[in-house]
Design a protein around this motif. Structure first.
Motif, PDB file in Angstrom:
ATOM      1  N   LYS A  55     -11.601  37.085  75.625  1.00  0.00           N
ATOM      2  CA  LYS A  55     -12.631  36.070  75.400  1.00  0.00           C
ATOM      3  C   LYS A  55     -12.869  35.934  73.899  1.00  0.00           C
ATOM      4  O   LYS A  55     -12.619  36.883  73.132  1.00  0.00           O
ATOM      5  CB  LYS A  55     -13.952  36.457  76.091  1.00  0.00           C
ATOM      6  N   SER A  85      -7.217  33.914  77.924  1.00  0.00           N
ATOM      7  CA  SER A  85      -7.281  34.122  79.384  1.00  0.00           C
ATOM      8  C   SER A  85      -6.437  35.294  79.848  1.00  0.00           C
ATOM      9  O   SER A  85      -5.753  35.223  80.875  1.00  0.00           O
ATOM     10  CB  SER A  85      -6.843  32.842  80.107  1.00  0.00           C
ATOM     11  N   SER A 124     -14.856  27.226  80.056  1.00  0.00           N
ATOM     12  CA  SER A 124     -14.601  28.652  79.844  1.00  0.00           C
ATOM     13  C   SER A 124     -13.128  28.996  79.991  1.00  0.00           C
ATOM     14  O   SER A 124     -12.678  30.027  79.492  1.00  0.00           O
ATOM     15  CB  SER A 124     -15.428  29.482  80.833  1.00  0.00           C
ATOM     16  N   SER A 167     -11.012  29.512  76.783  1.00  0.00           N
ATOM     17  CA  SER A 167     -11.033  30.770  76.052  1.00  0.00           C
ATOM     18  C   SER A 167      -9.713  31.495  76.296  1.00  0.00           C
ATOM     19  O   SER A 167      -8.982  31.174  77.237  1.00  0.00           O
ATOM     20  CB  SER A 167     -12.192  31.640  76.521  1.00  0.00           C
TER      21      SER A 167
END
Length: 280
Positions: A220, A111, A106, A109
């Motif tokens: 995101k 940020s 994650s 992605s």
């Protein structure tokens, strides 16, 4: 991040941030004195008074809880961990982890919210980062009311706020530090900008909406999905024939993409894939 390097001093950094905030805020306040601030309604009904009271109690409760070290479930896995990694690296980047020899997936992605969390930790500790999250909760509540009120009046705004506060997840989700709320805030700002463009027809309003959408993409990858209905809104509200609607949509999309482009360029340089880790 690399500008302070090994010479970073927290009190100097914090003082600089206060000074920078003052430099930006004072001219805005001076300009706002020439404008009429919106007045709070004094004729609230019992229903509206209850909604306002519940909103205030929720914000106070969220604030008090987030003043402690209760960051939430995902924070230990990647949100705050990534922010601390960037502080250690002294620049934006990733630290591989055992056993995959990669960072948490994650963290690849965009940020933008992690950068704000990192700023809070640079100023003091996780509690300041928690406050950034609390601020997004307050902003989203205000925007839910504001957008609905702009569309259909104060009663609709109060109803929208009541529905939002009545969602079962509100008992816990605002205390679980994450980045979805910030993305929702930027989405609502963009929607409000598009609605303003509908009334004014000024490209400046559409440009501000596009900037908000660009930052929304920078939180995101889910922002790509959200951009589809946003572009549809621009098509609907843009005046004139299809050519002008297409022109407005292209302006909106390309301006948002320009704001988002640093993340694409970083991924292209480091991973040879602008939307890494997808299709990798």
């Amino acid at each position: 991040l690399g500008w302070w390097g090994a010479h970073y001093q927290r009190h100097i950094f914090a003082g600089g941030m206060v000074l920078l905030t003052a430099v930006v805020t004072v001219p805005l306040l001076a300009r706002s004195e020439r404008r009429r601030w919106p007045e709070l309604p004094s004729d609230l009904s019992w229903y509206e008074s209850i909604v306002v009271l519940i909103a205030a109690l929720c914000l106070i409760r969220w604030f008090l809880v987030l003043m402690g070290f209760i960051p939430g479930s995902d924070v230990f896995g990647h949100h705050y961990a990534h922010a601390k990694d960037m502080i250690r690296l002294q620049h934006f980047g990733h630290i591989p982890r055992f056993p995959t020899d990669q960072d948490h997936i994650s963290n690849y992605s965009p940020s933008l919210m992690h950068m704000l969390y990192m700023l809070g930790m640079s100023l003091l500790d996780e509690r300041v980062s928690n406050l950034f999250h609390w601020l997004t909760q307050a902003q989203l509540l205000v925007l839910v009311y504001g957008v609905a009120a702009a569309l259909s009046g104060r009663s609709a705004g109060m109803m929208a706020a009541a529905i939002y506060l009545g969602i079962g997840l509100q008992g816990n989700f605002p205390l679980d530090v994450q980045d979805y709320t910030f993305q929702a805030v930027l989405m609502m700002v963009s929607i409000y900008g598009i609605l303003t463009y509908r009334k004014s027809g000024r490209m400046k309003d559409l440009a501000l909406a596009a900037v908000a959408s660009g930052f929304m993409l920078s939180v995101k990858y889910y922002g790509f999905i959200l951009m589809v209905p946003m572009l549809g809104m621009v098509w609907v509200v843009a005046a004139g024939p299809a050519v002008q609607k297409i022109r407005a949509g292209l302006f909106f999309g390309l301006a948002a993409l320009a704001i988002f482009s640093p993340w694409l360029i970083y991924n292209l340089v480091h991973f040879r894939n602008p939307i890494f880790p997808f299709f990798s």
